[in-house]
Design an enzyme around this catalytic site. Structure first.
Site, short mmCIF file in Angstrom:
data_model
loop_
_atom_site.label_atom_id
_atom_site.label_comp_id
_atom_site.label_asym_id
_atom_site.label_seq_id
_atom_site.Cartn_x
_atom_site.Cartn_y
_atom_site.Cartn_z
N ASP A 58 0.84 -1.19 0.00
CA ASP A 58 0.00 0.00 0.00
C ASP A 58 0.88 1.25 0.00
OD1 ASP A 58 -1.88 2.07 0.94
OD2 ASP A 58 -3.19 0.34 1.24
N SER A 124 -7.82 14.08 -13.99
CA SER A 124 -9.05 13.71 -14.69
C SER A 124 -9.71 14.95 -15.26
CB SER A 124 -9.99 13.06 -13.67
OG SER A 124 -11.28 12.95 -14.19
N TYR A 148 -14.14 12.72 -4.86
CA TYR A 148 -13.16 12.19 -5.82
C TYR A 148 -12.51 13.35 -6.60
CZ TYR A 148 -11.31 10.23 -10.13
OH TYR A 148 -10.49 9.93 -11.19
N LYS A 152 -8.52 14.92 -6.64
CA LYS A 152 -7.65 15.14 -7.82
C LYS A 152 -7.16 16.59 -7.86
CE LYS A 152 -7.65 11.08 -9.57
NZ LYS A 152 -6.43 10.30 -9.43
N ASN A 178 -12.37 10.16 -21.20
CA ASN A 178 -13.03 8.90 -20.79
C ASN A 178 -12.32 7.68 -21.37
OD1 ASN A 178 -15.04 11.04 -20.31
ND2 ASN A 178 -16.38 9.35 -19.79
N ARG A 291 -28.54 11.23 -14.39
CA ARG A 291 -27.77 10.87 -13.19
C ARG A 291 -27.27 12.16 -12.54
NH1 ARG A 291 -22.56 7.05 -14.07
NH2 ARG A 291 -21.91 8.86 -15.29
P1 NAD Z 1 -8.07 1.20 -11.20
O1 NAD Z 1 -8.90 1.16 -9.97
O2 NAD Z 1 -8.22 0.12 -12.19
O3 NAD Z 1 -6.52 1.30 -10.81
C1 NAD Z 1 -6.08 1.92 -9.61
C2 NAD Z 1 -5.15 0.92 -8.93
O4 NAD Z 1 -4.66 1.51 -7.73
C3 NAD Z 1 -5.86 -0.38 -8.55
O5 NAD Z 1 -5.11 -1.46 -9.04
C4 NAD Z 1 -5.86 -0.36 -7.02
O6 NAD Z 1 -5.75 -1.67 -6.49
C5 NAD Z 1 -4.64 0.50 -6.72
N1 NAD Z 1 -4.68 1.20 -5.43
C6 NAD Z 1 -5.66 1.99 -4.94
N2 NAD Z 1 -5.28 2.50 -3.76
C7 NAD Z 1 -4.02 2.05 -3.50
C8 NAD Z 1 -3.11 2.22 -2.44
N3 NAD Z 1 -3.40 2.96 -1.38
N4 NAD Z 1 -1.90 1.60 -2.50
C9 NAD Z 1 -1.58 0.81 -3.58
N5 NAD Z 1 -2.42 0.61 -4.60
C10 NAD Z 1 -3.63 1.22 -4.57
O7 NAD Z 1 -8.32 2.62 -11.88
P2 NAD Z 1 -7.86 3.16 -13.31
O8 NAD Z 1 -9.07 3.33 -14.13
O9 NAD Z 1 -6.74 2.38 -13.83
O10 NAD Z 1 -7.37 4.61 -12.88
C11 NAD Z 1 -6.02 4.90 -12.60
C12 NAD Z 1 -5.91 6.34 -12.14
O11 NAD Z 1 -6.43 7.19 -13.16
C13 NAD Z 1 -6.72 6.66 -10.88
O12 NAD Z 1 -5.96 7.55 -10.10
C14 NAD Z 1 -7.95 7.31 -11.41
O13 NAD Z 1 -8.52 8.22 -10.48
C15 NAD Z 1 -7.42 8.04 -12.62
N6 NAD Z 1 -8.44 8.29 -13.65
C16 NAD Z 1 -9.18 7.24 -14.11
C17 NAD Z 1 -10.15 7.47 -15.06
C18 NAD Z 1 -10.99 6.33 -15.58
O14 NAD Z 1 -12.06 6.58 -16.13
N7 NAD Z 1 -10.58 5.08 -15.48
C19 NAD Z 1 -10.38 8.76 -15.54
C20 NAD Z 1 -9.61 9.80 -15.05
C21 NAD Z 1 -8.64 9.55 -14.09
C1 UD1 Z 2 -17.08 9.43 -15.08
C2 UD1 Z 2 -16.89 10.17 -13.79
C3 UD1 Z 2 -15.77 11.19 -13.96
C4 UD1 Z 2 -14.51 10.52 -14.47
C5 UD1 Z 2 -14.85 9.84 -15.78
C6 UD1 Z 2 -13.66 9.18 -16.38
C7 UD1 Z 2 -19.12 10.15 -12.79
C8 UD1 Z 2 -20.32 10.97 -12.40
N1 UD1 Z 2 -18.14 10.80 -13.42
O1 UD1 Z 2 -17.44 10.34 -16.05
O2 UD1 Z 2 -15.50 11.81 -12.73
O3 UD1 Z 2 -13.50 11.48 -14.68
O4 UD1 Z 2 -15.86 8.86 -15.51
O5 UD1 Z 2 -13.91 7.90 -16.77
O6 UD1 Z 2 -19.04 8.96 -12.49
N2 UD1 Z 2 -24.21 6.57 -18.90
C9 UD1 Z 2 -25.45 5.99 -19.08
N3 UD1 Z 2 -25.70 4.79 -18.47
C10 UD1 Z 2 -24.79 4.14 -17.70
C11 UD1 Z 2 -23.52 4.73 -17.51
C12 UD1 Z 2 -23.26 5.95 -18.12
O7 UD1 Z 2 -26.30 6.55 -19.77
O8 UD1 Z 2 -25.09 3.07 -17.15
C13 UD1 Z 2 -23.90 7.84 -19.57
C14 UD1 Z 2 -23.58 8.99 -18.64
O9 UD1 Z 2 -24.75 9.68 -18.29
C15 UD1 Z 2 -22.62 9.82 -19.50
C16 UD1 Z 2 -21.90 8.78 -20.34
O10 UD1 Z 2 -22.73 7.62 -20.34
O11 UD1 Z 2 -23.34 10.67 -20.36
C17 UD1 Z 2 -20.53 8.40 -19.80
O12 UD1 Z 2 -20.67 8.03 -18.44
P1 UD1 Z 2 -19.45 7.40 -17.60
O13 UD1 Z 2 -18.84 6.31 -18.37
O14 UD1 Z 2 -19.96 7.10 -16.24
O15 UD1 Z 2 -18.38 8.57 -17.55
P2 UD1 Z 2 -18.57 10.10 -17.07
O16 UD1 Z 2 -19.85 10.30 -16.37
O17 UD1 Z 2 -18.27 10.97 -18.22
#
Ligand code: NAD
Ligand code: UD1
Length: 336
Positions: A58, A124, A148, A152, A178, A291
């Protein structure tokens, strides 16, 4: 270079590890597996034919981090580790602040202690809140309306303060739009726990028969067809953006901020129909209320990353949905 990847077993981290290994970097992953599986890393090794070093630990544990920094001569850190579900963050805010903020502070402290001053941070597009106009450039005002997003924004501010106090730091704040899709091998992909919050994993689970119907959150937005519009980006394009950001850090740019998006928005219905074409089946859906917290439309201006990193997203919507489908069909239960 020796790169420490926090959260490297997760969705974006595992795809990024592929790029790093393919470029010849030594990769050291720390992940507590709270939202991921070690199998993702075994598959990364299988895909690349290269080994990485994994610590199931961790980032909150300073002594563990110190041991890792003592053992390896780390050149740069890519910091993915964090909790990421917006809805959940409103229910357990303290856990989000502790894990995301305290975790980052501990990591930054140890980096400072060991004079490792190169960092790529996962931010993000959520930091733009509800943007006044589109496309979004990096100089738009930032805001957050959930724990969240605030975590960030705060880490971004902490990074700025660290850089101002010591300009020898080089920090790239990457604001992802996204991320969707999977590695084209179908070996690794997104494996959400429980009911998916995000659109693509939900569609994929309906398509594979795991869930009945997609709920579309509102069709009365001021968009092309009334459904929400987002800038979906292929996770491998995103992964390549991290390699480019690491290259940029070698030029000692100081603190830099980049949007990683395609610059193109697609509506929920457009994504759904693209998925139907690839899966060759109808995907049941129904319209429900908006939502809470959702915005109508969001897409990046990605020109700064093109100009300064030489990076653009190369994969289109068809690539994104077909790679998602490929992963889902070969791993209907995710990593098990
Ligand atoms: P993810 O949950 O798949 O990956 C995050 C990883 O961090 C996981 O494997 C989890 O086990 C690990 N983790 C969490 N807390 C920890 C800790 N305290 N110590 C060690 N490991 C820890 O998420 P992701 O989609 O791969 O996202 C990666 C990063 O990108 C995150 O910081 C997320 O906020 C950011 N991000 C993701 C998205 C998205 O849509 N996926 C969008 C914008 C930003
Ligand atoms: C979400 C996060 C955002 C993050 C981003 C990156 C929320 C509110 N926001 O954004 O903070 O940075 O992911 O991945 O969770 N939708 C549906 N049905 C569903 C799921 C989604 O209609 O079951 C629609 C949503 O209304 C949106 C679009 O699909 O218009 C994308 O949604 P989602 O994949 O959850 O991403 P974001 O909301 O853009």
């Amino acid at each position: 270079m020796q790169i420490l990847v926090t959260g490297g077993a997760g969705y974006i981290g595992s795809h990024t590890c592929i790029c790093l290994l393919e470029q010849g970097h030594d990769v050291i992953v720390i992940d507590n597996l709270s939202n991921s599986h070690q199998q993702a890393l075994s598959r990364v090794e299988k895909i690349t034919g290269k080994k990485l070093t994994f610590y199931q630990e961790d980032i909150l544990h300073q002594t563990v981090l110190e041991r890792i920094f003592n053992t390896h001569t780390i050149d740069a850190v890519i910091h993915f580790a964090g909790l990421k579900a917006v809805g959940e963050s409103t229910q357990i805010p303290l856990q989000y602040y502790h894990n995301n903020i305290t975790g980052s502070l501990v990591l930054l402290e140890v980096m400072q202690q060991y004079q490792v001053k190169n960092l790529v941070f996962s931010s993000s597009a959520t930091v733009y809140g509800d943007p006044k106009q589109l496309p979004i450039t990096e100089d738009f005002p930032t805001s957050a309306n959930n724990p969240y997003g605030r975590s960030k924004l705060l880490i971004e501010e902490v990074c700025r303060d660290i850089y101002h106090a010591d300009p020898l730091w080089n920090i790239a704040l990457l604001r992802y739009f996204n991320p969707i899709g999977a590695h084209h091998s179908g070996q690794i992909g997104e494996d959400p726990q429980g009911i998916p919050n995000n659109l693509l994993p939900y569609i994929a689970q309906v398509a594979v028969g795991k869930r009945e119907s997609l709920s579309i959150f509102g069709n009365d937005y001021a968009t092309c067809d009334g459904t929400g519009v987002r800038d979906y980006i292929h996770v491998m394009d995103l992964a390549e953006g991290h390699s480019k950001a690491l290259d940029k850090l070698q030029t000692q740019p100081g603190l830099v901020v980049y949007n990683l998006g395609t610059g193109k928005g697609y509506s929920v219905l457009e994504v759904l129909h693209a998925f139907e074409q690839v899966a060759k089946k109808a995907i049941p859906y129904h319209i429900v209320a908006r939502r809470a917290g959702d915005i109508a439309a969001c897409y990046a201006d990605p020109h700064l990353a093109k100009k300064e990193l030489g990076w653009i997203a190369k994969r289109d919507l068809h690539d994104m949905v077909s790679d998602t489908w490929h992963w889902q069909i070969h791993n209907p239960q995710g990593y098990i």
